[in-house]
Design a protein around this motif. Structure first.
Motif, PDB file in Angstrom:
ATOM      1  N   PRO A 104       0.811  -1.231   0.000  1.00  0.00           N
ATOM      2  CA  PRO A 104       0.000   0.000   0.000  1.00  0.00           C
ATOM      3  C   PRO A 104       0.841   1.276   0.000  1.00  0.00           C
ATOM      4  N   LYS A 105       1.964   1.257   0.714  1.00  0.00           N
ATOM      5  CA  LYS A 105       2.831   2.439   0.742  1.00  0.00           C
ATOM      6  C   LYS A 105       3.521   2.637  -0.610  1.00  0.00           C
ATOM      7  N   VAL A 106       3.886   1.530  -1.250  1.00  0.00           N
ATOM      8  CA  VAL A 106       4.468   1.617  -2.590  1.00  0.00           C
ATOM      9  C   VAL A 106       3.455   2.223  -3.557  1.00  0.00           C
ATOM     10  N   LEU A 107       2.205   1.788  -3.459  1.00  0.00           N
ATOM     11  CA  LEU A 107       1.163   2.322  -4.339  1.00  0.00           C
ATOM     12  C   LEU A 107       0.970   3.817  -4.122  1.00  0.00           C
ATOM     13  N   GLY A 111       1.574   6.662  -6.911  1.00  0.00           N
ATOM     14  CA  GLY A 111       0.482   7.568  -7.234  1.00  0.00           C
ATOM     15  C   GLY A 111       0.862   9.028  -7.069  1.00  0.00           C
ATOM     16  N   ALA A 112       1.627   9.318  -6.031  1.00  0.00           N
ATOM     17  CA  ALA A 112       2.041  10.704  -5.791  1.00  0.00           C
ATOM     18  C   ALA A 112       2.909  11.242  -6.920  1.00  0.00           C
ATOM     19  N   LEU A 259      12.404   4.010  -3.266  1.00  0.00           N
ATOM     20  CA  LEU A 259      11.447   4.392  -4.302  1.00  0.00           C
ATOM     21  C   LEU A 259      11.233   5.903  -4.434  1.00  0.00           C
ATOM     22  N   PRO A 260      11.079   6.674  -3.351  1.00  0.00           N
ATOM     23  CA  PRO A 260      10.901   8.121  -3.535  1.00  0.00           C
ATOM     24  C   PRO A 260      12.055   8.780  -4.277  1.00  0.00           C
ATOM     25  N   GLU A 261      13.280   8.406  -3.938  1.00  0.00           N
ATOM     26  CA  GLU A 261      14.433   8.994  -4.620  1.00  0.00           C
ATOM     27  C   GLU A 261      14.524   8.520  -6.068  1.00  0.00           C
ATOM     28  N   LEU A 262      14.173   7.267  -6.311  1.00  0.00           N
ATOM     29  CA  LEU A 262      14.180   6.757  -7.678  1.00  0.00           C
ATOM     30  C   LEU A 262      13.151   7.496  -8.522  1.00  0.00           C
ATOM     31  N   LEU A 263      11.963   7.689  -7.993  1.00  0.00           N
ATOM     32  CA  LEU A 263      10.912   8.377  -8.748  1.00  0.00           C
ATOM     33  C   LEU A 263      11.285   9.838  -9.007  1.00  0.00           C
ATOM     34  N   ALA A 264      11.936  10.456  -8.040  1.00  0.00           N
ATOM     35  CA  ALA A 264      12.404  11.829  -8.247  1.00  0.00           C
ATOM     36  C   ALA A 264      13.458  11.879  -9.344  1.00  0.00           C
ATOM     37  N   ARG A 265      14.319  10.878  -9.391  1.00  0.00           N
ATOM     38  CA  ARG A 265      15.350  10.817 -10.434  1.00  0.00           C
ATOM     39  C   ARG A 265      14.697  10.652 -11.808  1.00  0.00           C
ATOM     40  N   LEU A 266      13.676   9.820 -11.894  1.00  0.00           N
ATOM     41  CA  LEU A 266      12.990   9.654 -13.177  1.00  0.00           C
ATOM     42  C   LEU A 266      12.403  10.968 -13.652  1.00  0.00           C
ATOM     43  N   GLN A 267      11.770  11.679 -12.739  1.00  0.00           N
ATOM     44  CA  GLN A 267      11.176  12.961 -13.103  1.00  0.00           C
ATOM     45  C   GLN A 267      12.243  13.947 -13.567  1.00  0.00           C
ATOM     46  N   ALA A 268      13.363  14.000 -12.865  1.00  0.00           N
ATOM     47  CA  ALA A 268      14.438  14.915 -13.242  1.00  0.00           C
ATOM     48  C   ALA A 268      15.022  14.579 -14.604  1.00  0.00           C
TER      49      ALA A 268
END
Length: 282
Positions: A104-107, A111-112, A259-268
């Motif tokens: 659930p936290k991963v989801l 989503g964020a 995951l939060p840092e990975l997702l931020a890297r993807l966005q950057a």
């Protein structure tokens, strides 16, 4: 059109499910066996050489099965096709769940950041947490086949054992989520030559990864993140785990820090995470 797309099309085409096109290494193995036996029977003193050839042959086959990204034993998707890469897409794949503490936290994290992932789920865990599995799909992600029980001896099974594990998972995942998987990942990526024909008959594509974080045994989030992002580029398939996740020194499942840092890297980097069915259809 990339090689991964071509391989997936070959597997999913109904006309190709009737017979399995044995890969060159398996055909060569058959020739080696016939030649070794023939030489041993017909050539005086050839048995030591024949046995040596057979041992070497089996060593090659075994090594291929123990190398998750190898394509020697049959088609094996390790990257998204060129069309997906051109659109700056990657695939985040998350194995061994669903886990009621972690998933659930991963989801929520996905989503964020408005990113999608593919969850290679164990069917028995889906039966234990069906509502969570349905939530994964309802939130725009994909659930794919990671066997019925995630057996540690999976790579030692024969055709019948493979068929039972995989078909049971197909049945469970489709009944619970309403979607039939099109991709398969073996436990730890390990397999033997009997797996590819079974997947072929079931219309499943074997999918491994481009890079992994080894997050089932590495509890340092920065180390895992570095493994996933070193050389990261469009078309990559990344591997993480919500089930069997290692813990950080603070007791946190490591994926939740990575995951939060990975997702931020993807966005950057201007990269977009898509599900495997989306990426492989490009």
């Amino acid at each position: 059109m990339g090689k991964s797309r071509s391989r997936m099309s070959q597997v999913l085409s109904p006309s190709n499910r009737e017979s399995w096109p044995w890969p060159p290494v398996i055909q060569a193995s058959a020739v080696v066996h016939v030649a070794a036996v023939g030489a041993g029977l017909l050539v005086p003193g050839a048995w030591p050489w024949a046995i040596g050839a057979l041992v070497l042959n089996h060593a090659v086959i075994t090594a291929a099965g123990l190398t998750p990204r190898s394509g020697l034993l049959g088609p094996n998707v390790t990257r998204l096709p060129a069309g997906a890469a051109a659109r700056r897409e990657i695939a985040i794949t998350i194995d061994d769940g669903p886990d009621p503490e972690v998933t659930p936290k991963v989801l929520d994290m996905l989503g964020a950041h408005r990113q999608r992932a593919t969850f290679f789920c164990i069917a028995e865990r889906v039966l234990e947490h069906p509502a969570l599995a349905r939530e994964i799909v309802a939130r725009g992600h994909s659930i794919q086949n990671h066997t019925a029980r995630h057996r540690h001896n999976f790579s030692l099974l024969g055709p019948r054992g493979f068929a039972h594990e995989i078909s049971r998972a197909q049945q469970v995942l489709e009944e619970v989520t309403g979607q039939r998987p099109t991709c398969f990942r073996a436990p730890a990526g390990l397999r033997n030559p009997f797996l590819a024909p079974v997947l072929h008959r079931m219309g499943l594509s074997l999918v491994s990864w481009t890079r992994r974080g080894f997050d089932t045994r590495e509890g340092n989030a920065q180390t895992v993140l570095a493994r996933l992002t070193k050389g990261l580029e469009a078309g990559d398939i990344l591997l993480l785990h919500d089930g069997h996740a290692a813990r950080t020194p603070q007791g946190q499942p490591v994926i939740l820090e990575v995951l939060p840092e990975l997702l931020a890297r993807l966005q950057a980097d201007g990269l977009r995470a898509v599900t495997l069915p989306e990426g492989l259809s490009a």
